[in-house]
Design a protein around this motif. Structure first.
Motif, PDB file in Angstrom:
ATOM      1  N   GLY A   1       8.635  -3.213   3.856  1.00  0.00           N
ATOM      2  CA  GLY A   1       9.044  -3.709   2.551  1.00  0.00           C
ATOM      3  C   GLY A   1      10.358  -4.438   2.649  1.00  0.00           C
ATOM      4  O   GLY A   1      11.123  -4.198   3.580  1.00  0.00           O
TER       5      GLY A   1
ATOM      6  N   MET B   1       4.328  -7.434   0.712  1.00  0.00           N
ATOM      7  CA  MET B   1       5.742  -7.177   0.430  1.00  0.00           C
ATOM      8  C   MET B   1       6.210  -7.929  -0.806  1.00  0.00           C
ATOM      9  O   MET B   1       7.065  -7.455  -1.556  1.00  0.00           O
ATOM     10  CB  MET B   1       6.602  -7.596   1.626  1.00  0.00           C
ATOM     11  CG  MET B   1       6.641  -6.575   2.744  1.00  0.00           C
ATOM     12  SD  MET B   1       7.164  -7.279   4.313  1.00  0.00           S
ATOM     13  CE  MET B   1       8.880  -7.540   4.050  1.00  0.00           C
ATOM     14  N   THR B   2       5.678  -9.142  -0.998  1.00  0.00           N
ATOM     15  CA  THR B   2       6.115  -9.963  -2.131  1.00  0.00           C
ATOM     16  C   THR B   2       5.137  -9.887  -3.289  1.00  0.00           C
ATOM     17  O   THR B   2       5.361 -10.503  -4.323  1.00  0.00           O
ATOM     18  CB  THR B   2       6.250 -11.425  -1.700  1.00  0.00           C
ATOM     19  OG1 THR B   2       5.084 -11.770  -0.969  1.00  0.00           O
ATOM     20  CG2 THR B   2       7.460 -11.631  -0.842  1.00  0.00           C
TER      21      THR B   2
ATOM     22  N   SER C   1      13.447  -2.196  -1.976  1.00  0.00           N
ATOM     23  CA  SER C   1      12.218  -2.066  -2.748  1.00  0.00           C
ATOM     24  C   SER C   1      11.937  -0.618  -3.122  1.00  0.00           C
ATOM     25  O   SER C   1      10.875  -0.315  -3.639  1.00  0.00           O
ATOM     26  CB  SER C   1      11.028  -2.609  -1.959  1.00  0.00           C
ATOM     27  OG  SER C   1      11.226  -3.941  -1.629  1.00  0.00           O
TER      28      SER C   1
ATOM     29  N   SER D   1       6.602  -2.451  -2.419  1.00  0.00           N
ATOM     30  CA  SER D   1       7.105  -3.687  -3.003  1.00  0.00           C
ATOM     31  C   SER D   1       7.501  -3.386  -4.424  1.00  0.00           C
ATOM     32  O   SER D   1       6.691  -2.944  -5.227  1.00  0.00           O
ATOM     33  CB  SER D   1       6.073  -4.790  -2.905  1.00  0.00           C
ATOM     34  OG  SER D   1       5.320  -4.872  -4.060  1.00  0.00           O
TER      35      SER D   1
END
Lengths: 444, 505
Positions: B285, B497-498, B289, B475
């Motif tokens: 991550g 992750m995004t 996060s 995330s």
């Protein structure tokens, strides 16, 4: 202020001395003016040259390296540190004497002898030097655990005051009942003193632990409450109506219970004799020793250092930070209360809002300058006490204004601080290669 | 364009840089590669005017220059983008750009914003001059830093570890931007210790080791292994082994864990997962996060919301619910939970104390005595020092004076000496040199083989993929399903992750 006192003392001199002094003063003034003029010319020249360079060569960026640079220094041996400390202290001392002699016109020898007379002139002054040194040292010891924990207790003054107040109250009201059992009276006084001190410490500690309030302001405010409280009782218990003074308790003359509850004279007097402060010195030494062991060898002392190092780490290591905070402040304020009890029962035998005499604040300086080292703290307590007692003597013997002498103690403290700087850092002077070569050529 | 000649810088007796000579040409991306503590940042700080060299010279287009302050550096066209951005949160992008420029008494905001926009457009950056910095994402802030130095007329841009805070996708964007700058004749120095990035974007590579320049080579001739050997100075193997998982046992069961931060913002949102003994559970991550809060909630340091459940399965006794218990209570229950936090000196250790006193942090309360007993801690400290090769003058030297790698060895060593059942690590190799990193991976593998449940929060996706038996992606406080590192790719993880951010915008 000191100017007027200087003029006063000047006018009191005989004619020959007056002329000599006048010549000396004129000489000094001329010298200072000369130095200033030379300095100004030098500065003007530098600026002129810089401007000229700028004009001739507007695009040129500064090409000079900085002249002084400060470099970390951590490879000093013990004796080197000692030498630096002593050397810079002496420097400060010399400056101290020069300024006094400029103000009062006294010679260096005169100042020195007055200082020594003030501290070692009689057995009374020697005892008072020792006593005041240890009282100050005791408060500094009390501040060690809280400062190690990064709890900025500046309320020692108030904690001493209420400790003294409680002691005085106990002496006043329990002497008739307990004058035959002095040992019990001492125990009650002792407990009363430290409990009162703890009471003054526990509130800031609780609020800090539970709500995260700022302990600096809180402890400072507690001081004023303590001062006013003592003032109130001074008037309530005053001897002569309107004087606001309570007088000596259990006085030697004209009292039913002479010297009952007085530490220095009755408590253990058979062993140490009357009129000295051996008991007081011993008690403070015991406290200091106990504090040394507590900080160095116990789990609680270790916890204090962890909390002071990082609260997050303490939490992480399952240390109850709230508990440690409250416990440590209680210990510290208890010692302050104990010192208050020593002052009332062992020194003043009286009550006044001035009984702490600023020790609660001065001790902060002592703890930090001594870097939590008991021996250093004791030495610094002795130096500060030496100079403040000496200052009193200077005030009476060579008419140095008393406030001025307090200012001058600042010089001594300042120089002690400077020595710490030079122990930690080195100042490097940069000369560019060309300049170096020029210097070499010039010397050839 | 710029040339450094025989630059040296010492901190006390420590050699930060010694006798470094280096040419930086225009239209070139020069990667400055080296392990942490090898002096990369110090060297560039001398160019940027933050440090002044003890000896040596700096030339700009053949003329000697002296850089005494960041202003001098800026006057000579040098701009540095620091790892930790030097921006004022409360100001707008434009205000940050002109800060300290002294352009007269009155500000013509319109004109300045227009100028900034022009500069940004010229190099293909997208920036809103009116946006406040606190509203920006990390990559926007970085763009702003770059535009800032360009606006001030920089011809040499120094970027200190620019990708440390970026996702793989954002890093790609940055590299494209750097290529554009290069094509316009700017010189770029990239400080980094990530070899794959170096190979991807740079033209030339300068390798530093222990404050000295050991090589300056063409990127075409470089391989990852060769660079690693240059950095370390000896042969290294870059393989992380992953032993087979043998009979995993459920140790930690996390259900519906939610945590709010001080300001009431949800930082962990309904997180559920299991950790098994004998496995390494990797958590990927972008930093911030919720990794920190997750581990701290398990350790009892973070207050969890209602409905959260953390169950710890003790090997001998019954299961224990950890929610609502303080670290002290958890410790008293005999739960062996070891935790290597992200902030090593601020949370894991006391910087002003030595190794022994830091080891004592875990053992001092074992006996009910009033006095502390340093004997056992001393023995453990000695063992850690010998086994992990901690280089320290003595076991009582304050750990804050040690290098990052040694600090981490002390911390990890102590936590392992604690005989953990669950072993949590946050960014265990951040800032460490290659060798120490591999020592740490090795330790983690050994713990796993000994049946410990290892939780590894990491940032280097290559390592996460090579080391973990399962991967979770955090995330914005939410957690993904467990992924199989043998099947998933770096790009897929990057997207996860995004993920949350895409949804929000």
């Amino acid at each position: 202020m000191f100017l007027s006192s200087a003029i006063d003392s000047y006018l009191r001199l005989d004619t020959f001395e007056k002329v000599l002094r006048a010549i000396a003063i004129v000489f000094i003034v001329v010298a200072i003016v000369c130095i200033c003029v030379v300095g100004v010319i030098w500065l003007v020249n530098i600026i002129k040259a810089a401007l000229k360079r700028r004009r001739e060569n507007p695009k040129e960026k500064s090409t000079k390296t900085p002249l002084f640079r400060i470099v970390k220094n951590n490879e000093l041996k013990f004796w080197q540190k000692l030498l630096i400390r002593i050397g810079i202290f002496l420097l400060g001392f010399v400056l101290y004497m020069i300024i006094i002699s400029l103000i009062t016109g006294a010679s260096g020898g005169q100042i020195l002898s007055t200082l020594f007379k003030g501290n070692f002139g009689s057995s009374i002054s020697i005892w008072s030097l020792l006593r005041n040194t240890f009282l100050l040292f005791g408060v500094a010891v009390a501040l060690v655990p809280v400062f190690k924990m990064r709890f900025w207790n500046i309320g020692a003054e108030g904690q001493i005051l209420v400790g003294g107040l409680a002691t005085f109250a106990i002496m006043k009201y329990l002497t008739p009942a307990l004058h035959n059992m002095q040992f019990l009276l001492f125990i009650v006084m002792f407990l009363g003193g430290i409990l009162a001190g703890m009471l003054w410490g526990v509130f800031p500690a609780l609020f800090k632990a539970k709500f995260g309030t700022n302990e600096t302001l809180f402890t400072l405010m507690m001081n004023y409450i303590a001062i006013q409280l003592v003032r109130y009782f001074c008037i309530k218990w005053e001897k002569i109506p309107g004087s606001g003074e309570v007088g000596i308790i259990n006085n030697v003359f004209g009292s039913e219970y002479p010297r009952v509850g007085w530490i220095s004279n009755n408590f253990l007097s058979g062993i140490f004799g009357n009129g000295n402060y051996v008991v007081l010195l011993l008690l403070v030494s015991v406290v200091a020793l106990a504090m040394y062991v507590y900080m160095k060898y116990t789990k609680q002392g270790y916890e204090i250092k962890v909390v002071g190092g990082s609260v997050n780490t303490a939490n992480y290591a399952a240390i109850d930070v709230q508990k440690v905070t409250i416990r440590t402040v209680l210990i510290s304020s208890a010692i302050c209360g104990f010192i208050g009890m020593l002052i009332v029962a062992g020194v003043d035998h009286s009550l006044s809002p001035n009984l702490a005499a600023g020790r609660g604040f001065t001790a902060i300086t002592v703890t930090w300058l001594g870097n939590f080292n008991m021996v250093l703290m004791l030495i610094i307590s002795a130096i500060l006490t030496f100079f403040s007692a000496g200052a009193k003597r200077l005030a009476s013997d060579i008419s140095l204004n008393a406030s001025m002498s307090d200012v001058l103690i600042g010089i001594i403290i300042f120089f002690i601080l400077i020595s710490e700087f030079f122990i930690r850092y080195r100042v490097k002077i940069n000369l560019k290669k060309k300049e170096k070569e020029e210097l070499v050529n010039a010397s050839n | 364009m710029f040339e450094l000649k025989n630059l040296s810088k010492y901190f006390g007796s420590v050699i930060a840089n010694e006798d470094i000579s280096l040419k930086i040409n225009e239209g070139e991306i020069l990667a400055l590669l080296g392990e942490n503590g090898s002096g990369k940042t110090t060297l560039m700080n001398m160019l940027a005017g933050l440090y002044f060299p003890d000896s040596g010279q700096i030339f700009h287009k053949g003329e000697e220059i002296v850089i005494k302050s960041p202003k001098d550096a800026s006057d000579h066209g040098i701009g540095m983008i620091h790892q930790h951005f030097k921006l004022v949160d409360l100001l707008t992008a434009a205000e940050n750009v002109i800060l300290g420029l002294n352009k007269g008494f009155l500000l013509d905001r319109e004109k300045i914003e227009q100028e900034i926009k022009e500069v940004a457009d010229m190099y293909g950056f997208n920036i809103d001059p009116k946006k406040k910095v606190y509203n920006m994402t990390v990559s926007e802030k970085q763009t702003l830093e770059i535009v800032k130095v360009l606006y001030r007329g920089a011809n040499l841009l120094i970027l200190d570890e620019p990708t440390a805070v970026l996702t793989p996708q954002e890093a790609k964007q940055l590299f494209k931007a750097l290529q554009r700058l290069k094509e316009r004749g700017k010189a770029i120095v990239l400080i980094t210790h990530k070899m794959n990035e170096v190979l991807e974007v740079s033209d030339n590579i300068a390798v530093l080791r222990k404050g000295r320049l050991v090589a300056r080579i063409d990127t075409k001739d470089a391989t990852e292994l060769k660079l690693a050997e240059l950095m370390v100075g000896e042969k290294v193997s870059l393989n992380i082994k992953r032993s087979k998982v043998k009979d995993p046992v459920l140790r930690l069961e996390i259900r519906n864990l939610s945590v709010k931060n001080l300001y009431g913002r949800t930082v962990l949102d309904d997180v559920s997962f299991d950790a098994y003994g004998g496995e390494i559970l990797g958590i990927a991550g972008i930093s911030g996060s919720g990794q920190k809060e997750l581990l701290e909630a398990i350790a009892g340091l973070e207050h969890a919301q209602k409905g959260s459940e953390i169950t710890y399965y003790h090997p001998k006794h019954n299961e224990v619910k950890l929610i609502g218990k303080s670290p002290l209570q958890i410790k008293r229950l005999g739960i062996s939970l070891s935790f290597v936090p992200e902030d090593r000196l601020g949370m894991g250790l006391v910087g002003s104390m030595g190794m022994v006193d830091n080891v004592l942090l875990r053992t001092y309360d074992e006996t009910p005595n009033f006095y502390k007993n340093r004997k056992r801690a001393k023995k453990i400290a000695k063992e850690i020092k010998d086994e992990l090769a901690v280089s320290t003058p003595s076991e009582d030297t304050a750990v804050q004076t040690l290098s990052g790698g040694n600090v981490q060895k002390v911390l990890v060593g102590r936590e392992i000496a604690n005989n953990p059942i669950v072993f949590m690590t946050a960014y265990a190799v951040r800032g460490l040199d290659i060798n120490t990193s591999y020592v740490i991976y090795d330790i983690l593998n050994k713990q796993k083989e000994a049946g410990v449940a290892v939780i590894y929060v990491g940032e280097d996706l290559d390592v996460l993929l090579a080391l973990s038996d399962k991967i979770l992606v955090l995330s914005n406080g939410s957690i993904s399903k467990p992924l199989d590192p043998k099947k998933v790719t770096k790009e897929e993880i990057g997207l996860l992750m995004t993920n949350q951010m895409v949804k929000e915008s």
